[in-house]
Design a protein around this motif. Sequence first.
Motif, PDB file in Angstrom:
ATOM      1  N   SER A  63       0.854  -1.189   0.000  1.00 37.79           N
ATOM      2  CA  SER A  63       0.000   0.000   0.000  1.00 37.79           C
ATOM      3  C   SER A  63       0.888   1.235   0.000  1.00 37.79           C
ATOM      4  O   SER A  63       1.828   1.334   0.788  1.00 37.79           O
ATOM      5  N   TYR A  69      -5.276  11.727  -3.629  1.00 39.45           N
ATOM      6  CA  TYR A  69      -6.202  11.756  -2.483  1.00 39.45           C
ATOM      7  C   TYR A  69      -6.423  13.188  -1.989  1.00 39.45           C
ATOM      8  O   TYR A  69      -5.486  13.970  -1.871  1.00 39.45           O
ATOM      9  N   SER A  76      -9.627   7.026  -2.429  1.00 36.68           N
ATOM     10  CA  SER A  76      -8.898   6.291  -1.391  1.00 36.68           C
ATOM     11  C   SER A  76      -7.568   6.968  -1.080  1.00 36.68           C
ATOM     12  O   SER A  76      -6.876   7.438  -2.002  1.00 36.68           O
TER      13      SER A  76
END
Length: 304
Positions: A63, A69, A76
Amino acid sequence: MPDRLARTSAFVPRKINLVTDSNFTRVYEVPGYSVVEVRGRELGSQHRDAIYALFRLKRDKVSVPNPDYRPGTFISPTWTFYETRTSWRELIRVMGRTEHVNNLLSLVHVFQEIQQVSVLIHEGRSLVELDKIKKTRAGGALPDGRGSAAPLITEVTWEGAQLDSSVVVRYGPSVLHMIEKAHLVSINADVQFRLKGDHAKSFWPFIDSQPAHAWIDETRLAELAGRDLWAEKETSATRAQFRKDCRQAFADMVAAGGLKDWREEITGSGWRKSRRYHYVHAAPTQLEVDLARSAGQAAAQLIA
Protein backbone atom coordinates in the motif's frame (compact mmCIF):
# COMPACT_ATOMS: atom_id res chain seq x y z
CA MET A 1 -3.36 -19.30 -9.58
CA PRO A 2 -6.45 -17.10 -10.21
CA ASP A 3 -9.19 -19.38 -11.51
CA ARG A 4 -9.87 -17.28 -14.61
CA LEU A 5 -6.28 -17.78 -15.77
CA ALA A 6 -6.38 -21.53 -15.18
CA ARG A 7 -9.62 -21.92 -17.11
CA THR A 8 -9.01 -19.63 -20.06
CA SER A 9 -8.24 -19.89 -23.76
CA ALA A 10 -6.39 -16.55 -23.88
CA PHE A 11 -3.07 -18.31 -24.57
CA VAL A 12 -3.22 -19.99 -27.96
CA PRO A 13 -1.68 -23.49 -28.22
CA ARG A 14 1.39 -22.58 -30.24
CA LYS A 15 4.66 -20.68 -29.86
CA ILE A 16 5.24 -19.53 -33.43
CA ASN A 17 3.23 -17.68 -36.08
CA LEU A 18 1.55 -15.57 -33.41
CA VAL A 19 -0.22 -12.37 -34.43
CA THR A 20 2.05 -9.49 -33.43
CA ASP A 21 -0.09 -6.64 -34.82
CA SER A 22 -0.43 -3.94 -32.15
CA ASN A 23 -4.07 -3.50 -33.22
CA PHE A 24 -4.82 -7.13 -32.34
CA THR A 25 -7.90 -7.51 -30.11
CA ARG A 26 -9.75 -10.71 -29.31
CA VAL A 27 -12.18 -11.88 -26.66
CA TYR A 28 -11.64 -15.48 -25.54
CA GLU A 29 -14.55 -17.31 -23.95
CA VAL A 30 -14.70 -20.59 -22.06
CA PRO A 31 -18.46 -20.55 -21.30
CA GLY A 32 -19.22 -20.89 -17.61
CA TYR A 33 -15.63 -20.19 -16.61
CA SER A 34 -13.99 -17.12 -18.11
CA VAL A 35 -14.15 -14.23 -20.52
CA VAL A 36 -10.71 -12.78 -21.18
CA GLU A 37 -9.86 -10.01 -23.63
CA VAL A 38 -6.37 -9.68 -25.11
CA ARG A 39 -5.21 -6.47 -26.77
CA GLY A 40 -1.87 -5.65 -28.36
CA ARG A 41 -0.72 -9.01 -29.72
CA GLU A 42 -1.49 -12.70 -29.52
CA LEU A 43 -0.19 -14.66 -26.54
CA GLY A 44 1.16 -18.21 -26.85
CA SER A 45 2.34 -21.07 -24.67
CA GLN A 46 5.62 -19.35 -23.77
CA HIS A 47 3.71 -16.38 -22.32
CA ARG A 48 1.46 -18.69 -20.30
CA ASP A 49 4.49 -20.46 -18.81
CA ALA A 50 6.12 -17.16 -17.82
CA ILE A 51 2.94 -15.90 -16.13
CA TYR A 52 2.38 -19.24 -14.37
CA ALA A 53 5.96 -19.12 -13.09
CA LEU A 54 5.25 -15.70 -11.58
CA PHE A 55 2.25 -17.02 -9.67
CA ARG A 56 4.39 -19.77 -8.13
CA LEU A 57 6.55 -17.17 -6.42
CA LYS A 58 5.93 -15.27 -3.19
CA ARG A 59 4.09 -11.99 -3.59
CA ASP A 60 3.62 -9.12 -1.16
CA LYS A 61 0.67 -6.83 -0.65
CA VAL A 62 1.81 -3.23 -0.90
CA SER A 63 0.00 0.00 0.00
CA VAL A 64 1.40 3.39 -1.01
CA PRO A 65 0.01 6.94 -0.59
CA ASN A 66 -2.35 8.03 -3.34
CA PRO A 67 -1.13 11.40 -4.71
CA ASP A 68 -4.66 12.16 -5.95
CA TYR A 69 -6.20 11.76 -2.48
CA ARG A 70 -8.04 14.76 -1.10
CA PRO A 71 -9.59 14.78 2.39
CA GLY A 72 -13.37 14.76 2.35
CA THR A 73 -13.59 12.99 -1.01
CA PHE A 74 -14.37 9.38 -1.94
CA ILE A 75 -10.85 8.90 -3.33
CA SER A 76 -8.90 6.29 -1.39
CA PRO A 77 -5.91 7.66 0.54
CA THR A 78 -3.77 4.70 -0.61
CA TRP A 79 -3.10 2.54 -3.66
CA THR A 80 -2.98 -1.19 -2.99
CA PHE A 81 -1.43 -3.81 -5.23
CA TYR A 82 0.44 -7.12 -5.16
CA GLU A 83 4.09 -7.25 -6.12
CA THR A 84 6.52 -10.08 -6.85
CA ARG A 85 10.23 -9.41 -6.50
CA THR A 86 12.42 -12.08 -8.03
CA SER A 87 15.33 -12.63 -10.45
CA TRP A 88 15.75 -14.18 -13.86
CA ARG A 89 17.59 -17.08 -12.24
CA GLU A 90 14.69 -17.85 -9.90
CA LEU A 91 12.14 -17.63 -12.70
CA ILE A 92 14.18 -19.98 -14.90
CA ARG A 93 14.61 -22.38 -11.98
CA VAL A 94 10.88 -22.38 -11.21
CA MET A 95 10.17 -23.25 -14.84
CA GLY A 96 12.50 -26.25 -14.60
CA ARG A 97 14.92 -24.92 -17.19
CA THR A 98 18.71 -24.81 -17.20
CA GLU A 99 20.14 -21.63 -15.69
CA HIS A 100 21.79 -20.62 -18.94
CA VAL A 101 22.09 -17.26 -20.66
CA ASN A 102 20.14 -18.52 -23.70
CA ASN A 103 17.11 -19.30 -21.51
CA LEU A 104 17.53 -15.92 -19.81
CA LEU A 105 17.49 -14.04 -23.12
CA SER A 106 14.42 -16.00 -24.26
CA LEU A 107 12.61 -15.13 -21.03
CA VAL A 108 13.54 -11.44 -21.34
CA HIS A 109 12.07 -11.47 -24.85
CA VAL A 110 8.87 -13.12 -23.57
CA PHE A 111 8.43 -10.46 -20.86
CA GLN A 112 9.02 -7.71 -23.39
CA GLU A 113 6.16 -9.17 -25.43
CA ILE A 114 3.94 -9.44 -22.33
CA GLN A 115 4.52 -5.74 -21.71
CA GLN A 116 2.96 -5.01 -25.12
CA VAL A 117 -0.31 -6.63 -24.08
CA SER A 118 -3.33 -5.67 -22.02
CA VAL A 119 -5.09 -8.75 -20.65
CA LEU A 120 -8.55 -7.83 -19.36
CA ILE A 121 -10.27 -10.35 -17.12
CA HIS A 122 -14.00 -9.67 -17.26
CA GLU A 123 -16.31 -10.42 -14.34
CA GLY A 124 -18.79 -12.33 -16.45
CA ARG A 125 -18.08 -16.05 -16.87
CA SER A 126 -19.63 -16.16 -20.35
CA LEU A 127 -20.43 -13.67 -23.10
CA VAL A 128 -24.13 -14.04 -22.28
CA GLU A 129 -23.50 -13.18 -18.63
CA LEU A 130 -21.19 -10.33 -19.62
CA ASP A 131 -23.89 -8.90 -21.88
CA LYS A 132 -26.39 -9.00 -18.98
CA ILE A 133 -23.89 -7.18 -16.77
CA LYS A 134 -23.40 -4.47 -19.39
CA LYS A 135 -27.15 -4.01 -19.74
CA THR A 136 -27.49 -3.77 -15.97
CA ARG A 137 -24.77 -1.12 -15.87
CA ALA A 138 -26.48 0.81 -18.67
CA GLY A 139 -29.64 0.78 -16.55
CA GLY A 140 -27.85 2.50 -13.71
CA ALA A 141 -27.52 -0.46 -11.34
CA LEU A 142 -24.12 -1.86 -10.50
CA PRO A 143 -24.51 -5.23 -8.73
CA ASP A 144 -21.52 -5.49 -6.39
CA GLY A 145 -19.32 -3.58 -8.84
CA ARG A 146 -19.51 -6.37 -11.40
CA GLY A 147 -18.69 -5.74 -15.03
CA SER A 148 -15.28 -4.22 -14.42
CA ALA A 149 -12.17 -5.29 -16.31
CA ALA A 150 -8.55 -4.48 -15.54
CA PRO A 151 -5.09 -5.44 -16.78
CA LEU A 152 -3.54 -8.67 -15.58
CA ILE A 153 -0.11 -7.12 -15.01
CA THR A 154 0.24 -3.37 -14.59
CA GLU A 155 4.03 -3.15 -14.52
CA VAL A 156 7.07 -5.34 -15.25
CA THR A 157 10.55 -3.91 -14.68
CA TRP A 158 14.01 -5.42 -14.54
CA GLU A 159 17.50 -4.08 -13.91
CA GLY A 160 19.40 -6.02 -16.54
CA ALA A 161 19.87 -9.22 -18.48
CA GLN A 162 22.08 -11.07 -16.01
CA LEU A 163 20.92 -14.22 -14.23
CA ASP A 164 20.79 -12.43 -10.87
CA SER A 165 19.29 -9.18 -12.21
CA SER A 166 16.17 -8.31 -10.23
CA VAL A 167 12.70 -8.48 -11.77
CA VAL A 168 9.68 -6.70 -10.27
CA VAL A 169 6.11 -7.47 -11.32
CA ARG A 170 3.02 -5.61 -10.14
CA TYR A 171 -0.42 -7.13 -10.63
CA GLY A 172 -3.53 -5.33 -11.79
CA PRO A 173 -6.77 -4.72 -9.84
CA SER A 174 -8.48 -7.79 -11.33
CA VAL A 175 -5.77 -10.11 -9.98
CA LEU A 176 -5.83 -8.26 -6.65
CA HIS A 177 -9.60 -8.85 -6.50
CA MET A 178 -9.27 -12.57 -7.28
CA ILE A 179 -6.55 -13.04 -4.67
CA GLU A 180 -8.46 -11.08 -2.03
CA LYS A 181 -11.68 -12.98 -2.74
CA ALA A 182 -9.80 -16.31 -2.89
CA HIS A 183 -10.85 -17.01 -6.48
CA LEU A 184 -7.81 -19.26 -6.68
CA VAL A 185 -7.14 -22.86 -7.66
CA SER A 186 -4.29 -25.24 -6.99
CA ILE A 187 -2.40 -26.42 -10.07
CA ASN A 188 0.50 -28.85 -10.29
CA ALA A 189 2.82 -26.46 -12.09
CA ASP A 190 5.68 -28.99 -12.06
CA VAL A 191 3.60 -31.03 -14.50
CA GLN A 192 2.80 -27.88 -16.49
CA PHE A 193 6.48 -27.15 -17.08
CA ARG A 194 7.24 -30.80 -17.95
CA LEU A 195 4.63 -30.87 -20.71
CA LYS A 196 6.07 -30.87 -24.22
CA GLY A 197 3.06 -30.04 -26.39
CA ASP A 198 1.24 -26.72 -26.67
CA HIS A 199 -2.22 -28.32 -26.56
CA ALA A 200 -1.32 -30.17 -23.37
CA LYS A 201 -0.24 -26.86 -21.84
CA SER A 202 -3.67 -25.43 -22.74
CA PHE A 203 -5.66 -28.38 -21.35
CA TRP A 204 -3.74 -29.28 -18.18
CA PRO A 205 -4.55 -26.18 -16.05
CA PHE A 206 -8.30 -26.64 -16.65
CA ILE A 207 -8.14 -30.39 -15.94
CA ASP A 208 -5.92 -30.11 -12.86
CA SER A 209 -7.90 -27.22 -11.35
CA GLN A 210 -10.97 -29.49 -11.10
CA PRO A 211 -9.72 -32.75 -9.52
CA ALA A 212 -13.26 -34.10 -8.96
CA HIS A 213 -13.84 -34.24 -12.73
CA ALA A 214 -13.03 -37.47 -14.59
CA TRP A 215 -13.84 -36.63 -18.21
CA ILE A 216 -13.98 -33.75 -20.64
CA ASP A 217 -15.71 -33.32 -24.01
CA GLU A 218 -13.80 -32.27 -27.10
CA THR A 219 -16.01 -29.19 -27.45
CA ARG A 220 -14.60 -27.94 -24.14
CA LEU A 221 -11.07 -28.80 -25.22
CA ALA A 222 -11.69 -26.83 -28.42
CA GLU A 223 -12.86 -23.84 -26.34
CA LEU A 224 -9.67 -24.06 -24.30
CA ALA A 225 -7.76 -23.95 -27.59
CA GLY A 226 -9.74 -20.88 -28.70
CA ARG A 227 -11.78 -22.55 -31.44
CA ASP A 228 -15.23 -23.90 -32.30
CA LEU A 229 -15.03 -27.33 -33.89
CA TRP A 230 -18.37 -26.89 -35.65
CA ALA A 231 -17.78 -23.40 -37.04
CA GLU A 232 -18.01 -22.90 -40.79
CA LYS A 233 -14.24 -22.57 -41.19
CA GLU A 234 -13.67 -26.02 -39.63
CA THR A 235 -13.55 -29.07 -41.93
CA SER A 236 -13.46 -32.81 -41.37
CA ALA A 237 -9.69 -32.60 -41.92
CA THR A 238 -9.14 -29.86 -39.31
CA ARG A 239 -11.33 -31.72 -36.80
CA ALA A 240 -9.37 -34.91 -37.43
CA GLN A 241 -6.11 -33.03 -36.82
CA PHE A 242 -7.49 -31.51 -33.61
CA ARG A 243 -8.47 -34.98 -32.34
CA LYS A 244 -4.95 -36.15 -33.08
CA ASP A 245 -3.64 -33.16 -31.12
CA CYS A 246 -5.96 -34.10 -28.21
CA ARG A 247 -4.71 -37.69 -28.13
CA GLN A 248 -1.12 -36.48 -28.15
CA ALA A 249 -1.93 -34.00 -25.37
CA PHE A 250 -3.36 -36.69 -23.08
CA ALA A 251 -0.36 -38.95 -23.76
CA ASP A 252 1.83 -35.94 -22.90
CA MET A 253 -0.02 -35.42 -19.58
CA VAL A 254 0.58 -39.07 -18.69
CA ALA A 255 4.29 -38.83 -19.61
CA ALA A 256 4.62 -35.65 -17.52
CA GLY A 257 3.15 -37.40 -14.46
CA GLY A 258 -0.13 -35.51 -14.36
CA LEU A 259 -2.46 -38.35 -15.32
CA LYS A 260 -2.33 -42.10 -14.67
CA ASP A 261 -4.37 -43.09 -17.69
CA TRP A 262 -6.90 -41.88 -20.24
CA ARG A 263 -9.24 -43.23 -22.90
CA GLU A 264 -11.23 -41.83 -25.79
CA GLU A 265 -14.99 -42.40 -26.15
CA ILE A 266 -16.97 -41.70 -29.32
CA THR A 267 -20.28 -39.99 -28.59
CA GLY A 268 -23.21 -39.11 -30.81
CA SER A 269 -23.83 -40.47 -34.29
CA GLY A 270 -23.62 -39.51 -37.93
CA TRP A 271 -21.47 -36.65 -39.16
CA ARG A 272 -21.75 -34.89 -35.78
CA LYS A 273 -20.03 -37.70 -33.90
CA SER A 274 -17.91 -36.25 -31.15
CA ARG A 275 -15.29 -37.37 -28.62
CA ARG A 276 -15.18 -37.55 -24.85
CA TYR A 277 -11.88 -38.08 -23.05
CA HIS A 278 -11.93 -39.95 -19.74
CA TYR A 279 -8.90 -39.66 -17.47
CA VAL A 280 -7.52 -40.59 -14.06
CA HIS A 281 -5.41 -38.13 -12.09
CA ALA A 282 -1.96 -39.30 -11.05
CA ALA A 283 -2.18 -37.38 -7.78
CA PRO A 284 -4.25 -39.13 -5.08
CA THR A 285 -7.67 -37.68 -4.30
CA GLN A 286 -8.37 -36.30 -0.85
CA LEU A 287 -10.41 -39.44 -0.09
CA GLU A 288 -7.45 -41.64 -1.01
CA VAL A 289 -5.17 -39.50 1.15
CA ASP A 290 -7.57 -39.80 4.10
CA LEU A 291 -7.86 -43.58 3.64
CA ALA A 292 -4.09 -43.94 3.47
CA ARG A 293 -3.70 -41.82 6.59
CA SER A 294 -6.32 -43.90 8.46
CA ALA A 295 -4.64 -47.15 7.36
CA GLY A 296 -1.29 -45.83 8.57
CA GLN A 297 -2.70 -44.83 11.93
CA ALA A 298 -4.34 -48.27 12.34
CA ALA A 299 -1.07 -50.01 11.51
CA ALA A 300 0.78 -47.85 14.03
CA GLN A 301 -1.74 -48.78 16.73
CA LEU A 302 -1.30 -52.50 15.97
CA ILE A 303 2.46 -52.18 16.20
CA ALA A 304 2.12 -50.31 19.48
